[in-house]
Design an enzyme around this catalytic site. Structure first.
Site: not given
Ligand code: 4GY
Length: 250
Positions: A120, A173
């Site tokens: 988490e 790009d």
């Molecule tokens: N969206 C996002 N952008 O950068 N990261 C993202 C994410 O969804 N990360 C999930 C991770 C975040 C830390 C805990 C475990 C799940």
């Protein structure tokens, strides 16, 4: 460019170190990705890397001591390898939304240490004490920070001189000039009766350049007008966009 990654799944980074443009950048010595796994710093029999959240609730957090040790080793390696202080970046949905400008800024501040969260997330005191910047690749929730870290590595590596065959590719790009990319065509000349725009077969490079600029401007106007709000168009671009809008209205 040197990038350190703190991750429980270092093998995932084969996706950027072994394939395509970034894989070639690694083999050419233009990009180095060094992985640091918090599990390597676990002292207990079960090599624990997660811990329960204070206050209860579902799920676990990354264990503080193993995570912090991995970050510190990554930071020290960065400084030893590059002689510069690393910028430590945490990828999470709570971070600043990443765009090409952000990529350019982060690429310029190499070496980077990217912290890929799992479970988490991480303890807020680690964010306060060890993280310099928090960035998000978009408003959605993934299972870990590894894919966001690879997105950043890929986008930043493209800006390193020598990584792309033709440096102008990076400049052309989409988003490099704040616009969406123009349409692209290759053989055959007709696909299901749909033909290649004649200008692209003309050999008139000036006309081709103008067609491509007009297409980028028009496509941006249609699909992402917000990008035009912050963009100052030069005289030629303004003329081409006006032409596009007039033709579109007809
Ligand atoms: N969206 C996002 N952008 O950068 N990261 C993202 C994410 O969804 N990360 C999930 C991770 C975040 C830390 C805990 C475990 C799940």
């Amino acid at each position: 460019m040197w990038v350190g990654v703190v991750s429980l799944f270092p093998e995932m980074f084969d996706a950027v170190t072994r394939y395509g443009v970034t894989g070639r950048a690694v083999s050419k010595g233009l990009l180095e990705v060094a992985c640091y796994n918090p599990r390597d710093y676990a002292q207990d029999k079960h090599r624990t890397v997660d811990d329960r959240p204070y206050g209860g609730g579902p799920g676990m957090l990354m264990k503080v001591d193993t995570l912090r040790q991995a970050i510190h080793v990554a930071r020290e390696s960065a400084e030893r390898r590059t002689g510069q202080r690393a910028k430590v970046v945490y990828l999470s949905p709570q971070g600043r939304l990443l765009d090409q400008r952000g990529v350019k800024n982060l690429a310029a501040s190499s070496p980077l240490v990217l912290v890929a969260g799992r479970y988490e997330g991480i303890d807020e005191r680690v964010v306060e004490a060890d993280i310099d910047e928090e960035w998000s690749i978009g408003d959605y929730v993934l299972s870990g920070g590894e894919l966001p870290a690879m997105v950043l590595i890929d986008a930043a590596a493209r800006l390193v001189p020598g990584v792309l065959g033709h440096q102008d590719s990076a400049d052309e790009d989409s988003f490099s000039d704040g616009l969406l990319d123009c349409p692209h065509y290759t053989r055959p000349e007709a696909v299901d009766g749909r033909e290649v725009p004649k200008v692209l077969l003309s050999g008139d490079h000036g006309a081709i350049r103008r067609w491509r600029m007009k297409s980028s401007l028009g496509r941006t106007w249609l699909r992402r007008p917000d990008l035009l709000e912050n963009k100052t168009l030069d005289t030629e671009q303004r003329k081409l966009l006006d032409e596009f809008i007039e033709e579109y209205a007809d």
